[in-house]
Design an enzyme around this catalytic site. Structure first.
Site, PDB file in Angstrom:
ATOM      1  N   THR A  48       0.243  -1.259   0.382  1.00 33.92           N
ATOM      2  CA  THR A  48       0.090  -0.020  -0.013  1.00 33.92           C
ATOM      3  C   THR A  48       0.277   1.107   0.278  1.00 33.92           C
ATOM      4  OG1 THR A  48      -2.096  -0.476   0.941  1.00 33.92           O
ATOM      5  CG2 THR A  48      -1.220   1.257   1.360  1.00 33.92           C
TER       6      THR A  48
ATOM      7  N   SER B 283       1.732  -7.617  -1.282  1.00 38.28           N
ATOM      8  CA  SER B 283       2.313  -8.195  -0.597  1.00 38.28           C
ATOM      9  C   SER B 283       1.222 -10.292  -0.224  1.00 38.28           C
ATOM     10  CB  SER B 283       2.710  -8.093   0.444  1.00 38.28           C
ATOM     11  OG  SER B 283       1.757  -8.090   2.043  1.00 38.28           O
TER      12      SER B 283
ATOM     13  N   THR C  22       1.748  -4.833   3.810  1.00 39.22           N
ATOM     14  CA  THR C  22       1.255  -5.281   5.388  1.00 39.22           C
ATOM     15  C   THR C  22       0.796  -6.666   5.068  1.00 39.22           C
ATOM     16  OG1 THR C  22      -0.492  -4.522   5.144  1.00 39.22           O
ATOM     17  CG2 THR C  22       1.080  -2.781   6.629  1.00 39.22           C
ATOM     18  N   ASP C  23       0.189  -6.871   4.294  1.00 36.49           N
ATOM     19  CA  ASP C  23      -0.588  -8.102   4.810  1.00 36.49           C
ATOM     20  C   ASP C  23       0.170  -9.722   4.933  1.00 36.49           C
ATOM     21  OD1 ASP C  23      -2.783  -6.876   4.545  1.00 36.49           O
ATOM     22  OD2 ASP C  23      -2.931  -7.321   1.808  1.00 36.49           O
TER      23      ASP C  23
END
Ligand code: ASP
Length: 332
Positions: A12, A54, A85-86
């Site tokens: 992101t 990700s 972040t995932d």
């Protein structure tokens, strides 16, 4: 002046909207240009092995990041990885096993909002990641995000939207970050060695199976063609169903007898596993071939099992590698 290598991979933080949903388009250098506060902090170099959400991160990408760190190890004082972040917690765990005992900090960061969003958390996260990577007391793999530093084997994405996305599971935060100040936890042990041990292989035939009431043990048969190790997320402190017509004991011991591995953990995020407490878990407590996850996160278990299976297929050696703590991944 210290030198940091920024390894930008997307997420992101690098994303822009083109009407089809957010996707990463900005490079690491373009992201750094958006954060004037970092000017003059250190010398920065950039490498961009990929620019992906990700969600699409694969174990082969973890190996590529580890190899970039290995090649640049002598030339840089630390590494900052920009990442979605995932799956950041999986990558942080994987790098903890692929680059063990690094005296030089390897910091992962990203953001919940794109850099261009007026309320973005990207600028502070990028700035504080560099501050943390430049500090002499930092080492090993960690996640710096939302004003805290978390050990790379204990990070877990807990929230989908807010800036406080990550929690440290079963281990204290390594530090709080307040502006450019680092406030470290008292007495936290940090491994430091002069030279890290690098590894360059992972065995991807590892899957996670979450028990749900009524799930058929026959699933183990279905998994056999594609997987050699199952990480079983049991109920509570280690409950595995054993009822007429649904015998997990048979399915699990058969899986082990076929030369495969079972790692037992819990689906409860905090406080870990103890197979000795209830009758519904005891059969597995001391069974050879069963690896106990202790208080490790599922993310770290996935990465550690892939790493250990790539080193050996010998059950005793596998158990030895698995149980030996790496980057503080287990405390029991
Ligand atoms: N889907 C994004 C990713 O993991 C989410 C994020 O970066 O916050 O790449």
């Amino acid at each position: 002046m210290k030198r940091i290598l920024i390894i930008a991979t997307g997420g992101t933080i690098a994303s822009t909207a083109d009407g089809r949903g957010l996707s990463p388009t900005l490079t690491g250098r373009e992201l750094a240009e958006q954060v004037p506060l970092i000017d003059g902090l250190c010398e920065l170099d950039f490498v961009q092995p990929m620019n992906i959400d990700s969600t699409n991160m694969m174990p082969s990408d973890w190996l590529e990041m580890a190899s970039i760190i290995r090649e640049g190890y002598a030339s840089y004082d630390g590494f900052v990885i920009l990442h979605g972040t995932d799956t950041m917690a999986y990558t942080a765990a994987a790098l903890s096993y692929l680059v063990q005992g690094s005296a030089k900090p390897i910091v992962l960061t990203g953001s919940q909002q794109p850099m261009a969003n007026p309320f973005t958390d990207a600028k502070l996260n990028l700035y504080q990641s560099l501050v943390y990577a430049l500090d002499d007391a930092s080492s090993d793999v960690s996640v710096v995000f939302g004003g805290k530093a978390i050990c790379g084997t204990h990070a877990h994405k807990q929230r989908t939207m807010s800036a406080n996305a990550f929690t440290s599971i079963n281990f204290p935060d390594l530090a709080m970050l307040r502006g450019d100040r680092i406030i470290r936890g008292v007495g936290l042990p940090m491994a430091r060695t002069s030279e890290p041990a690098f590894f360059d292989a992972l065995d991807e035939r590892v899957c996670v199976l979450k028990l749900t009431p009524g799930l058929s043990p026959a699933i183990f048969e279905t998994l056999k063609p594609a997987y050699d190790a199952v990480i079983l997320e049991t109920f509570g402190i280690g409950g595995i169903p054993e009822r007429e017509g649904a015998s997990y004991e048979h399915a699990i011991f058969d899986w082990i007898d076929s030369g495969r591995t079972v790692v037992i953990t819990t689906q409860v995020p905090e406080e870990g596993l103890d197979l000795g407490i209830y009758e519904v878990g005891r059969a597995y407590a001391e069974h050879p071939g069963i690896l106990r996850g202790g208080d490790m996160t599922t993310e770290a278990l996935v990465a550690k099992t892939m790493w250990a299976l790539a080193q050996t297929r010998d059950p005793d050696e596998l158990a030895r590698l698995f149980m030996a703590p790496v980057n503080h991944d287990r405390t029991n």
